[in-house]
Design a protein around this motif. Sequence first.
Motif, PDB file in Angstrom:
ATOM      1  N   HIS A   5      30.678  58.118 -15.759  1.00  0.00           N
ATOM      2  CA  HIS A   5      30.558  58.992 -17.053  1.00  0.00           C
ATOM      3  C   HIS A   5      30.656  57.689 -18.067  1.00  0.00           C
ATOM      4  CE1 HIS A   5      32.449  60.926 -20.276  1.00  0.00           C
ATOM      5  NE2 HIS A   5      33.277  60.074 -20.370  1.00  0.00           N
ATOM      6  N   PRO A   7      32.337  56.496 -20.572  1.00  0.00           N
ATOM      7  CA  PRO A   7      33.421  56.747 -22.484  1.00  0.00           C
ATOM      8  C   PRO A   7      32.606  56.043 -23.923  1.00  0.00           C
ATOM      9  CG  PRO A   7      34.192  55.576 -20.787  1.00  0.00           C
ATOM     10  CD  PRO A   7      32.971  55.793 -20.054  1.00  0.00           C
ATOM     11  N   SER A   8      32.902  56.620 -24.656  1.00  0.00           N
ATOM     12  CA  SER A   8      32.201  56.024 -25.935  1.00  0.00           C
ATOM     13  C   SER A   8      33.425  54.581 -25.888  1.00  0.00           C
ATOM     14  CB  SER A   8      32.492  56.727 -27.239  1.00  0.00           C
ATOM     15  OG  SER A   8      33.901  57.581 -27.092  1.00  0.00           O
ATOM     16  N   TYR A  32      38.875  51.361 -20.189  1.00  0.00           N
ATOM     17  CA  TYR A  32      37.983  52.885 -19.807  1.00  0.00           C
ATOM     18  C   TYR A  32      38.618  53.754 -18.891  1.00  0.00           C
ATOM     19  CZ  TYR A  32      34.577  49.576 -22.020  1.00  0.00           C
ATOM     20  OH  TYR A  32      33.690  49.139 -22.610  1.00  0.00           O
ATOM     21  N   ARG A  33      38.875  55.113 -19.386  1.00  0.00           N
ATOM     22  CA  ARG A  33      39.265  56.294 -18.585  1.00  0.00           C
ATOM     23  C   ARG A  33      38.339  57.263 -18.525  1.00  0.00           C
ATOM     24  NH1 ARG A  33      44.946  55.125 -17.682  1.00  0.00           N
ATOM     25  NH2 ARG A  33      45.673  54.396 -19.579  1.00  0.00           N
ATOM     26  N   SER A  34      38.612  57.055 -16.696  1.00  0.00           N
ATOM     27  CA  SER A  34      38.169  58.401 -16.090  1.00  0.00           C
ATOM     28  C   SER A  34      36.245  58.064 -16.227  1.00  0.00           C
ATOM     29  CB  SER A  34      37.582  59.687 -16.919  1.00  0.00           C
ATOM     30  OG  SER A  34      39.082  60.031 -16.396  1.00  0.00           O
ATOM     31  N   VAL A  35      35.739  57.183 -16.034  1.00  0.00           N
ATOM     32  CA  VAL A  35      34.177  56.331 -15.461  1.00  0.00           C
ATOM     33  C   VAL A  35      33.700  56.709 -14.834  1.00  0.00           C
ATOM     34  CG1 VAL A  35      33.011  54.640 -15.508  1.00  0.00           C
ATOM     35  CG2 VAL A  35      35.134  54.116 -17.279  1.00  0.00           C
ATOM     36  N   ASP A 104      39.910  54.693 -13.568  1.00  0.00           N
ATOM     37  CA  ASP A 104      39.137  54.453 -14.920  1.00  0.00           C
ATOM     38  C   ASP A 104      39.049  52.361 -14.664  1.00  0.00           C
ATOM     39  OD1 ASP A 104      40.923  56.203 -16.039  1.00  0.00           O
ATOM     40  OD2 ASP A 104      43.366  55.638 -15.505  1.00  0.00           O
TER      41      ASP A 104
END
Length: 176
Positions: A5, A7-8, A32-35, A104
């Motif tokens: 994913h 992240p922006s 970066y969270r939940s990449v 992360d």
Amino acid sequence: MSDVHMPSAPDTLLLAPTDRVPNNPRLPVLLYRSVARGADGEGTASAFERLFAANGWPAQWRAGIFDYHHYHATSHEVLGVARGSATVLLGGPDRERVEIAAGDVVVLPAGTGHCRVRCSPDFLVIGGYPEGQQDYDLQTAPPTDGIRARIAAVPVPPQDPVQGRDGSLVRLWAAG
């Protein structure tokens, strides 16, 4: 199997130097969270290895994070959490406590102190460095003027390890 994913934007931390850890006074840490998401750590680990390699930050190891304060004066570092969770201390003793978990990614500019405070038993990290900076050093002593000069001379990579050529790192670190 993991999926990635994008992240922006990452969270950022600009850490001031201390007498024990130089940190990087001009480049922020990127979080970066939940990449990456996967059913197991192996899928997530492989996803990080592919992502980092595609963006010029080839993975060099699978392990944890040392439980003592250290930094690198000759390279930037990317850490992708493939499995488990941890509390890490960024910037040196008594600085920023950050919780990280599977999926992360933490991008540490050269000079940034880091240390694992605690972790789950299954904690696994994929670590890498930008192309041309894989010959990283490991520093634990207080910085000297020579170490500070080496940190300042480490070039900004042309790509973000998560978002590539047009990523947040390129924009945020170019301003630094």
